[in-house]
Design an enzyme around this catalytic site. Structure first.
Site, PDB file in Angstrom:
ATOM      1  N   GLU A  52       0.843  -1.193   0.000  1.00 22.57           N
ATOM      2  CA  GLU A  52       0.000   0.000   0.000  1.00 22.57           C
ATOM      3  C   GLU A  52       0.880   1.245   0.000  1.00 22.57           C
ATOM      4  OE1 GLU A  52      -2.328  -0.674   3.507  1.00 22.57           O
ATOM      5  OE2 GLU A  52      -2.940  -2.622   2.729  1.00 22.57           O
TER       6      GLU A  52
ATOM      7  N   HIS B 126      -1.428   0.531  16.276  1.00 18.58           N
ATOM      8  CA  HIS B 126      -0.231   0.862  15.507  1.00 18.58           C
ATOM      9  C   HIS B 126       1.031   0.797  16.355  1.00 18.58           C
ATOM     10  CE1 HIS B 126      -3.396   2.532  12.932  1.00 18.58           C
ATOM     11  NE2 HIS B 126      -2.531   2.593  11.950  1.00 18.58           N
TER      12      HIS B 126
ATOM     13  N   GLU C  51      -4.413  -6.745   2.759  1.00 22.10           N
ATOM     14  CA  GLU C  51      -3.172  -7.361   3.227  1.00 22.10           C
ATOM     15  C   GLU C  51      -3.088  -8.844   2.901  1.00 22.10           C
ATOM     16  OE1 GLU C  51      -4.944  -5.182   4.931  1.00 22.10           O
ATOM     17  OE2 GLU C  51      -3.553  -3.522   5.234  1.00 22.10           O
TER      18      GLU C  51
ATOM     19  N   PHE D  76      -0.901  -5.097  10.900  1.00 24.94           N
ATOM     20  CA  PHE D  76      -1.600  -5.392   9.646  1.00 24.94           C
ATOM     21  C   PHE D  76      -1.246  -6.796   9.175  1.00 24.94           C
ATOM     22  CE2 PHE D  76      -1.244  -0.562   8.487  1.00 24.94           C
ATOM     23  CZ  PHE D  76      -1.890  -0.247   9.663  1.00 24.94           C
TER      24      PHE D  76
ATOM     25  N   PHE E 171       2.457  -1.758   8.872  1.00 25.01           N
ATOM     26  CA  PHE E 171       2.495  -1.860  10.331  1.00 25.01           C
ATOM     27  C   PHE E 171       2.368  -3.314  10.757  1.00 25.01           C
ATOM     28  CE2 PHE E 171       1.658   2.673  10.607  1.00 25.01           C
ATOM     29  CZ  PHE E 171       2.359   3.004  11.750  1.00 25.01           C
TER      30      PHE E 171
HETATM   31  C1  LIG Z   1      -5.540  -3.003   7.926  1.00 25.87           C
HETATM   32  C2  LIG Z   1      -4.932  -1.677   7.683  1.00 25.87           C
HETATM   33  N1  LIG Z   1      -4.234  -1.481   6.560  1.00 25.87           N
HETATM   34  C3  LIG Z   1      -3.663  -0.280   6.318  1.00 25.87           C
HETATM   35  C4  LIG Z   1      -3.784   0.750   7.213  1.00 25.87           C
HETATM   36  C5  LIG Z   1      -3.101   2.088   6.968  1.00 25.87           C
HETATM   37  N2  LIG Z   1      -4.108   3.059   6.621  1.00 25.87           N
HETATM   38  C6  LIG Z   1      -4.646   3.870   7.548  1.00 25.87           C
HETATM   39  S1  LIG Z   1      -5.869   4.786   6.912  1.00 25.87           S
HETATM   40  C7  LIG Z   1      -5.672   4.114   5.390  1.00 25.87           C
HETATM   41  C8  LIG Z   1      -6.522   4.558   4.251  1.00 25.87           C
HETATM   42  C9  LIG Z   1      -7.931   4.153   4.438  1.00 25.87           C
HETATM   43  O1  LIG Z   1      -8.660   4.571   3.352  1.00 25.87           O
HETATM   44  P1  LIG Z   1     -10.228   4.665   3.436  1.00 25.87           P
HETATM   45  O2  LIG Z   1     -10.764   3.377   3.933  1.00 25.87           O
HETATM   46  O3  LIG Z   1     -10.720   5.125   2.122  1.00 25.87           O
HETATM   47  O4  LIG Z   1     -10.511   5.744   4.560  1.00 25.87           O
HETATM   48  P2  LIG Z   1     -10.147   7.297   4.544  1.00 25.87           P
HETATM   49  O5  LIG Z   1      -8.818   7.460   5.181  1.00 25.87           O
HETATM   50  O6  LIG Z   1     -10.163   7.756   3.133  1.00 25.87           O
HETATM   51  O7  LIG Z   1     -11.217   7.922   5.363  1.00 25.87           O
HETATM   52  C10 LIG Z   1      -4.669   3.180   5.396  1.00 25.87           C
HETATM   53  C11 LIG Z   1      -4.226   2.406   4.221  1.00 25.87           C
HETATM   54  C12 LIG Z   1      -4.513   0.502   8.378  1.00 25.87           C
HETATM   55  N3  LIG Z   1      -4.670   1.425   9.326  1.00 25.87           N
HETATM   56  N4  LIG Z   1      -5.093  -0.712   8.582  1.00 25.87           N
END
Ligand SMILES: Cc1ncc(C[n+]2csc(CCOP(=O)(O)OP(=O)(O)O)c2C)c(N)n1
Ligand SMILES: Cc1ncc(C[n+]2csc(CCOP(=O)(O)OP(=O)(O)O)c2C)c(N)n1
Ligand SMILES: [Mg+2]
Ligand SMILES: [Mg+2]
Lengths: 324, 321, 324, 321
Positions: free
Chosen positions: D24, D122, D53, D79, D76
């Protein structure tokens, strides 16, 4: 089902509360006063508020890493929120949760969640619980476009539809998962399309139009209360700022959104839109909105004061809230 | 064993209407002794799910956080890998993260361990993963009596519990009284008293240890066999008291050796019972490979009574310091 | 694209090989000669064979717990398979894998898998690899209706479609996941419907018609080779026997399929169907099919002999095939 | 630290066209030092994925099994819970289950550990889970120099490796030579020599241990600090040799205590170095709770230099047996 003037004003108030709270949080973060990661809800207020205004106090919501707005939309308290962001003992979670883990079980807010998609199955469980206990409560799962690509999304929608549970899945499609545009993360335009794969209704709604969100949510809620099962609502919205506060410094000049796109996001302001509607329809005069605003700003300021003057959690509290 | 689990579930479901059972094929009952419950409790309390371990585990979390007491059947230990996030990040964290706003009375039930030539995907011992997780209790019975009392206690416990059956103990027989009883979580049971060496184990390994103890008796070595029963929180006190008596310690665990149960027990005994030890503590775990299918190879992977007995003899041969 | 007579005969031969192999395995299991769990492919031969006949030797397939048929369909060897089922050193996996883990990398068969849905992401990786290396190989993921409710299904289809990878997802819908009927596990009739949620083609095919499966697979393969991305094929089929061998004793009288349903499953025999077609179209005379059958039965018998007379793995082999 | 990781990735990608990076937001580079690689290597070799993941981890398996050398960035540690099944059941098993038919050269890269007030989701130290998994190698560097050499070695290794960065070490500075070098997996590094007590650690805990050693020097206590660098297979030899010299042992690990790294190290030292020990081996781990957000509480959870130094002083005070 156009909402009554009272409901409109209630929606506006909650949105304004979110906006002013988040602006303050952004400032505090920029000043280095807040520990940890912070994801703001500015620009997306119409979604959480439109949905929560269609809920009862005893309905459940489960939130995300971008959860401040959801807590406020469900009726959360500024002081305890702000204190939590400062990591203080008076915070919602006694300082143990922080920005990504605020919860208020007393108002059915079952928690923000740092794991993308992590809250979706929990909402299914809350919906199951309502079904099992024979109440007509519903559970709402709020999540982003990025989360819609997680396995938990799929399993949860399928499970809820197989068991016909009162769960409303609300996808806040702001077009980005962190810095990856949704177009690159999926090969479809509309996440609502996925609803068909579970035999449940899928509705697209303009997520900058709080009243449209409210109406879509109210219809889904009613259906769920009648025992007709889950629905998926996709609210198309915009993330006003970055993914997380402080990202500009962190990205060191790397761009991922075009200036036009950023401008477009600024222009589609759900709060301004509803404010204009209220004035135009003469639901309330502009002066009233200003007074409201001033009051809310005051409350936010007081919350900062409250948080600052609150004590850190005691070291003894480290071992509290473990095994019952 | 299966009957004891069935009885525990049925009794608790009769006693408390908030207890329900959810999982794949729990109606017909694949392994974990859920059979017959659907006939008594119906569709609402015995719920077959799609094959979706992550969502099912999380459904347990959401239900528990809103007043119910789910028993979630996840069939095989390795399937918990798919549910790992919900168990670790939600079940094992919510209460603390949210400052005590909720209790999380959930039982995750599953099959663990090898010995049935089921191949690696159905033969792993996964309990150390849950031992290394905050706020998750871990239970692993070795007898029908313990299984029933522990499962009932686990269901009444207000914290998340992972309850491990051993696939090869499904047919295990043993006395189970008619009267109701509970076995408190966190209390070990001395399955055999002895004076010379302490053997600490759980689940299937208790039986291997008892076999070893019987063989050792013939050599004039008196082995004490402690069945931990609960792996977290585990009963350090009983184990340390035994080592204080015997001065020799063997930890036997069916899991992969590195960061497995045997390492934990040996480390604690070394740290807290050091001055009691007459010889180095010994660890016996599975061989450090995936679980092979071939019965001949599989047998060689799992700790055997012979290995345990041999270790005990070696310990006895060390000149006490 | 109606297959040539040669292809039809090839398909029939592979199906017959599966049928006779599996019948023998069923017998051996009933006699208590095989360790572990065994899931037979009888009744579903047309799916695996129809698909694999549309593949090249250097294409990949990833299989399931019900994988014997897939190995044979891709060109696997009876002796090494049977020896593996007996846990012998001469088996495909030297006795370390067993029924649920047979693989033959030399023919692109990347392995059966005891974890429902566990092979789907692996197939995406194989497809990625073909794309990355710039070959025109394709990867096929075979999985059941039950697996279509796993998160891995969703993530894999989405990922493959987002990256436009040459992966064909083949859902063998036999109407059951263990003892749970698909109707209870999902709220839709057709799993192919889910393809729309990923912006890829979704095709339903009669899984008892090997030639129909072949044609659908050939079209999807051609498309994937052209770089146009993945497709989902749902083959409606029937599990002739139970979920796993020995289940009757295990279920102790509990029923989960009606006698009518069982009869219907018996009647829609893909092998008989293709045999009748071959004779009717005069692709080959009945006598030829009988000779073929006798030859295959002989090979199966020889495989049992081979397996029985093969040695158990040596204890030294326990530590082989670990770290390179 | 980030720069060292970037350099390792860039060098290996230049050297070997089968090496690619997937995860990602690897284009922009969130934490793991993938930044800048997209500019050099383009869309095909630096692949942003959906947030998935499990599928991404499995894509690594399928790619590795068919001739590529994926580096999978999972951002992280927690994840990895979502990818657990693919890592344990596929990456960690395929080669063995299939009788050696394939190699699996995959690196899973992620952030581990606490100290940044990131909240429990995290901030966890997840390495013990992977230490308890067959055939997965586990690497955890403490310095930029080690990170670069270990990551390059991990990428060249034909086995699956989980490579842990520490979130709070991202900004860590240190010398990295211009010439190419590799650091073999499985070799510990003595970061500070000493005669009185052996302190064994990895990642961030090496720095706490070095701080403790500096403080102990003032008291006249000479502490040897061993940086394991690779947690599986781990360098028992170096540790046991050190204990043979010092007679005292402290295992410091940032993970949750039960079945954590410190238990493993202490158990092995107790078992194999028993006769060398002048006092009981000591374990220092994080406090047995989820990781709290509040900086004040979080600090109290993580092992500190003071705790380590205090343990060393206690060990020195025990009358040698
Ligand atoms: C399982 C997991 N994978 C990756 C992340 C890292 N991460 C935090 S927010 C995010 C983006 C999430 O996108 P979205 O679901 O569209 O929500 P938005 O932030 O746009 O509100 C990511 C990849 C995470 N927190 N948890
Ligand atoms: C992750 C996982 N969950 C559950 C199981 C137990 N199990 C084995 S086969 C099976 C049914 C699979 O159904 P389907 O995918 O339709 O394949 P079929 O058996 O019908 O071919 C189940 C639930 C498993 N092996 N793996
Ligand atoms: Mg988004
Ligand atoms: Mg099926």
């Amino acid at each position: 089902m156009t909402p009554s003037p009272e409901v409109v004003m209630d929606i506006y108030t909650r949105m304004l509360r979110i906006r002013r709270f988040e602006e303050q949080v952004g400032k505090l973060f920029a000043e280095g006063q807040l520990p940890g990661f912070v994801h703001l809800y500015i620009g997306e207020e119409a979604v959480g508020v439109g949905v929560c205004a269609a809920l009862r106090d005893d309905d459940y919501i489960v939130s995300t890493h971008r959860g401040h707005g959801h807590v406020i939309a469900k009726g959360g308290d500024f002081n305890r929120m702000m204190a939590e962001l400062f990591g203080k003992a008076t915070g919602y979670c006694k300082g143990k949760g922080g920005s990504m883990h605020i919860a208020d079980f007393s108002i059915g807010m079952l928690g923000a969640c740092g794991i993308v998609g992590g809250g979706i199955p929990v909402a299914v469980g809350a919906g199951f619980s309502a079904y099992y206990r024979g109440t007509d409560q519903v559970a709402v799962s709020l999540f982003g476009d990025g989360a819609a690509n997680e396995g938990s999304f799929h399993e949860s929608l399928n499970l809820a539809s197989a068991l016909k549970l009162p769960v409303i899945f609300v996808c806040e499609n702001n077009g980005y998962g962190e810095f990856t545009p949704a177009e690159r993360a999926m090969n479809i335009q509309d996440i609502a399309e996925r609803a068909h794969g579970y035999g449940i209704p899928g509705v697209i709604v303009d997520g900058t139009d709080a009243l449209a969100v409210y109406e879509a949510a109210a219809a889904a809620v009613e259906r769920a209360r009648r025992g007709e099962g889950p629905a998926l609502i996709e609210a198309k919205t915009h993330r006003r700022g970055g993914h997380a506060e402080g990202e500009a410094a962190f990205l060191a000049g790397q761009q991922y959104r075009s200036p036009e796109e950023e401008r477009a996001a600024q222009e589609k302001d759900p709060l301004a839109r509803l404010g204009a509607f209220i004035i135009e329809r003469e639901i309330a005069p502009a002066s009233h909105l200003e007074t409201l605003d001033a009051k809310i700003v005051e409350q936010v300021t007081a919350a900062v004061e409250f948080a600052r003057s609150s004590p850190d959690p005691s070291l003894e509290s480290l071992y509290e809230d473990t095994w019952v | 064993m299966i009957a004891a689990i069935q009885a525990a579930l049925a009794e608790e479901m009769r006693r408390d209407p908030t207890v329900f059972l959810i999982g794949e094929d729990v109606r017909l009952g694949v392994f974990a002794g859920t059979r017959g419950l659907h006939a008594e409790f119906g569709d609402k309390r015995v719920i077959d799910t799609p094959i979706s371990e992550l969502a099912v585990a999380g459904t347990g979390v959401g239900a528990a956080a809103t007043g119910l007491r789910p028993v979630v059947d996840l069939m095989f230990g390795t399937f918990l890998y798919l549910a790992f996030d919900q168990i670790a990040n939600q079940a094992g964290a919510m209460r603390y993260m949210f400052g005590g706003q909720t209790k999380l009375p959930i039982v995750y039930m599953t099959q663990n361990g090898s010995g049935s030539s089921a191949g690696h995907h159905h033969s792993q011992s996964v309990h150390p993963f849950f031992m290394n997780m905050p706020l998750i209790k871990v239970v692993m019975p070795s007898t029908p009596y313990d299984a029933k009392g522990l499962l009932k206690a686990a269901i009444r416990d207000d914290n998340p519990v992972v309850f491990f059956n051993h696939l090869s103990l499904g047919g295990q027989r043993g006395e189970v009284p008619d009267e109701e009883y509970l076995i408190p979580l966190g209390k070990a049971d001395i399955k055999r008293e002895g004076a010379d060496v302490t053997i600490c184990a759980a689940g299937m390994m208790v039986h291997q240890s008892l076999k070893a103890a019987a063989a050792l008796e013939a050599d004039g070595i008196s082995a004490e066999v402690i069945d931990l029963r609960t792996l977290k929180p585990w009963d350090e006190e009983t184990v340390l008291a035994s080592v204080a008596k015997t001065g020799r310690f063997i930890a036997v665990d069916e899991s992969y050796p590195v960061c497995g149960g045997a390492s934990e027990w040996a480390a604690v005994v070394a740290e807290k019972g050091f001055s009691d030890l007459k010889a180095a503590p010994r660890r016996i775990s599975s061989k450090p490979v995936p679980i092979p299918f071939s019965p001949a190879l599989e047998k060689a992977v799992i700790p055997s009574a012979e290995e345990i007995a041999a270790a005990a003899r070696e310990l006895m041969a060390v000149a006490a310091r």
